[in-house]
Design an enzyme around this catalytic site. Structure first.
Site, PDB file in Angstrom:
ATOM      1  N   ASP A  15       0.874  -1.182   0.000  1.00 15.55           N
ATOM      2  CA  ASP A  15       0.000   0.000   0.000  1.00 15.55           C
ATOM      3  C   ASP A  15       0.906   1.225   0.000  1.00 15.55           C
ATOM      4  O   ASP A  15       2.089   1.136   0.317  1.00 15.55           O
ATOM      5  CB  ASP A  15      -0.888  -0.003   1.250  1.00 15.55           C
ATOM      6  N   SER A  16       0.332   2.369  -0.333  1.00 12.98           N
ATOM      7  CA  SER A  16       1.096   3.612  -0.283  1.00 12.98           C
ATOM      8  C   SER A  16       1.524   3.950   1.146  1.00 12.98           C
ATOM      9  O   SER A  16       2.501   4.651   1.352  1.00 12.98           O
ATOM     10  CB  SER A  16       0.264   4.758  -0.849  1.00 12.98           C
ATOM     11  N   TYR A  47      -0.536   8.290  -2.376  1.00 11.67           N
ATOM     12  CA  TYR A  47      -0.544   8.187  -3.832  1.00 11.67           C
ATOM     13  C   TYR A  47      -1.768   8.904  -4.423  1.00 11.67           C
ATOM     14  O   TYR A  47      -1.750   9.341  -5.563  1.00 11.67           O
ATOM     15  CB  TYR A  47      -0.617   6.713  -4.275  1.00 11.67           C
ATOM     16  N   GLY A  48      -2.835   9.020  -3.631  1.00 11.03           N
ATOM     17  CA  GLY A  48      -4.153   9.420  -4.134  1.00 11.03           C
ATOM     18  C   GLY A  48      -4.195  10.750  -4.858  1.00 11.03           C
ATOM     19  O   GLY A  48      -5.039  10.969  -5.710  1.00 11.03           O
ATOM     20  N   CYS A  78      -4.276  -1.033  -2.072  1.00  8.41           N
ATOM     21  CA  CYS A  78      -4.357   0.418  -2.239  1.00  8.41           C
ATOM     22  C   CYS A  78      -5.251   0.650  -3.433  1.00  8.41           C
ATOM     23  O   CYS A  78      -4.947   0.208  -4.540  1.00  8.41           O
ATOM     24  CB  CYS A  78      -2.945   0.956  -2.496  1.00  8.41           C
ATOM     25  N   ASN A  79      -6.374   1.311  -3.216  1.00  8.42           N
ATOM     26  CA  ASN A  79      -7.330   1.515  -4.301  1.00  8.42           C
ATOM     27  C   ASN A  79      -6.751   2.352  -5.419  1.00  8.42           C
ATOM     28  O   ASN A  79      -6.996   2.092  -6.599  1.00  8.42           O
ATOM     29  CB  ASN A  79      -8.611   2.160  -3.758  1.00  8.42           C
ATOM     30  N   THR A  80      -5.967   3.370  -5.072  1.00  9.18           N
ATOM     31  CA  THR A  80      -5.389   4.239  -6.091  1.00  9.18           C
ATOM     32  C   THR A  80      -4.431   3.443  -6.980  1.00  9.18           C
ATOM     33  O   THR A  80      -4.471   3.539  -8.207  1.00  9.18           O
ATOM     34  CB  THR A  80      -4.621   5.394  -5.420  1.00  9.18           C
ATOM     35  N   GLU A 157      -6.512   9.356  10.232  1.00  2.00           N
ATOM     36  CA  GLU A 157      -5.136   9.351  10.731  1.00  2.00           C
ATOM     37  C   GLU A 157      -4.999  10.192  11.996  1.00  2.00           C
ATOM     38  O   GLU A 157      -4.150   9.916  12.841  1.00  2.00           O
ATOM     39  CB  GLU A 157      -4.175   9.836   9.644  1.00  2.00           C
ATOM     40  N   CYS A 189     -11.446   2.949  -0.248  1.00  2.00           N
ATOM     41  CA  CYS A 189     -10.153   3.337   0.311  1.00  2.00           C
ATOM     42  C   CYS A 189      -9.924   2.479   1.544  1.00  2.00           C
ATOM     43  O   CYS A 189     -10.831   2.294   2.356  1.00  2.00           O
ATOM     44  CB  CYS A 189     -10.163   4.819   0.689  1.00  2.00           C
ATOM     45  N   THR A 190      -8.702   1.970   1.668  1.00  2.00           N
ATOM     46  CA  THR A 190      -8.441   1.039   2.768  1.00  2.00           C
ATOM     47  C   THR A 190      -8.436   1.713   4.142  1.00  2.00           C
ATOM     48  O   THR A 190      -8.383   1.030   5.161  1.00  2.00           O
ATOM     49  CB  THR A 190      -7.105   0.293   2.553  1.00  2.00           C
ATOM     50  N   HIS A 191      -8.469   3.039   4.175  1.00  2.00           N
ATOM     51  CA  HIS A 191      -8.608   3.714   5.475  1.00  2.00           C
ATOM     52  C   HIS A 191     -10.047   3.650   5.992  1.00  2.00           C
ATOM     53  O   HIS A 191     -10.277   3.805   7.188  1.00  2.00           O
ATOM     54  CB  HIS A 191      -8.244   5.194   5.361  1.00  2.00           C
TER      55      HIS A 191
END
Lengths: 270, 270
Positions: A15-16, A47-48, A78-80, A157, A189-191
């Protein structure tokens, strides 16, 4: 120099940043016997907001790192990166490369009553139109309302996942889709799995939430089973976490996303 | 291969992203006859959440890029980079390297009635204790209340600089310092000048705002005058903007920060 890839080899996940650890968490729930090598590119996160070329270059370097660590498959958590780089990664590397996007789309469409879909994600994911395209290709009749929601990652975050300001931000972001009567909301988004409790309270039973972390883990499990690549070795599976930049903040976040403590983080140079 | 540095040479300015263009804007207001080469490391933005080692490495590469473009001085238009990398940059490069932090501290202490100072900035800037240290060294009697405010940059970049959610976020961030009766608030991040109108409305006349962009520009002007390095050449000064990642989003943001349109952005590879 490289060891041959077998069913005992670890899964690779990148992931980023550390958000992809929500996918690792889902993988460990579903596949507790698998070893995992995780790479978080925390030196270049996020990355987004970056351009497709840059996202592809970074994703190639991330995948190369995992492949050089002998992984049997690579999960792009990472979706992006999935949206922009999955085809080139699959064309370049010999191991299977699995993204978070396809499984999310499958899970979205698995419910036959789904008619109006909202999608939220980073600017890069939404701008790529990857989710919109995948859904429209399979179900051209579905109404799609997508929106980039760049403030959500910073709130997660900051740990303010139940703050009145976040509710106000979400209300503004979601209003156009709720006005259109969405029945499903894709968390692209993984967040975002950490926002599920608040979203459930705000949206109630009306809107089904599809989270890309758990749908991706289910897809990886099916793929390993199909290819006879499940780890059957006795002995405790390993979890190795590499970050390209190591800070206390990243480590604290990582623990929150993984939902548990872990050993020492290793420094990766790409 | 390198041309000698003269008074006609451009100023070099770098930042982790496009926020440093608020410093360029302030420089162009004060020094309209100077040419400027700007580098925004948009491929690796933000620096604020990364470790000191990584921030120093990136800052060295950024400065090297500007020096190779023949600049007569380097302005570090990034509070995080200034806090962590200024001494090593000054020790490594022959041209003067000027940070945003020192001028901000000077401006803060220039008002003799200043007794209680609040400081806001990114996690990296606040964690470095650079502002706290500089102020405490000169005026050990001053009360200092510093806080990392990582949600503010995303709000500025989203363009929501007057949103109720931002007000709620600011109220929460600023409450501990307002409770302690601060008379001065240092905006320790080059994104924050865009929050000045809202902050003025929220804080009224009670709290003086010190913004690092305009104080830095005043310092650069004084330094050039002192060293006889003001550009006296006739002919239109040039503004060259290099970004390590170029996206539409970065370009739109850049225009907002600079407050005007500009020519074509150039791609930099570090």
């Amino acid at each position: 120099m490289s060891t041959p890839v077998t069913a005992s080899s670890p899964l690779g996940v990148f992931d980023s940043g550390v958000g992809g650890l929500t996918v690792v968490r889902a993988l460990r729930d579903l596949l507790p016997n698998e070893s995992i090598v995780y790479l978080g590119d925390t030196a270049r996160v996020p990355y987004g907001s970056k351009s497709p070329d840059t996202i592809r270059r970074f994703s190639m370097e991330d995948t190369q790192f995992l492949v050089s660590h002998g992984v049997k498959a690579v999960v792009v958590a990472c979706n992006t990166a999935t949206a922009h780089a999955l085809p080139v990664l699959q064309a370049t590397f010999r191991v299977p490369v699995i993204g978070v996007l396809g499984p999310g789309v499958e899970a979205t469409l698995a419910d036959p009553s789904c008619e109006r879909v909202g999608i939220i994600g980073t600017a890069g994911t939404i701008r790529s139109h990857a989710y919109q395209h995948e859904i429209a290709m399979r179900r051209p009749d579905i109404l799609i309302e997508a929106r980039a929601t760049p403030l959500l990652v910073p709130f997660v975050e900051e740990g303010w996942t139940d703050h009145p300001a976040l509710k106000s931000v979400l209300r503004e972001y979601l209003k156009p889709m709720l006005d259109k009567g969405i029945d499903t909301l894709v968390l692209g988004c993984t967040h975002y799995p950490l926002l599920v409790p608040l979203l459930k309270r705000m949206l109630g039973q009306k809107v089904r939430l599809v989270d890309s972390a758990s749908t991706c883990a289910a897809h990886v499990k099916a793929s390993l089973e199909q290819n006879g690549m499940l780890r059957t070795t006795k002995g405790k599976p390993q979890l190795d976490i590499y970050l390209t930049d190591h800070s206390e903040q990243a480590e604290n976040l990582a623990k929150r996303f993984l939902g548990t403590d872990f050993g020492k983080v290793k420094k990766a140079s790409l």
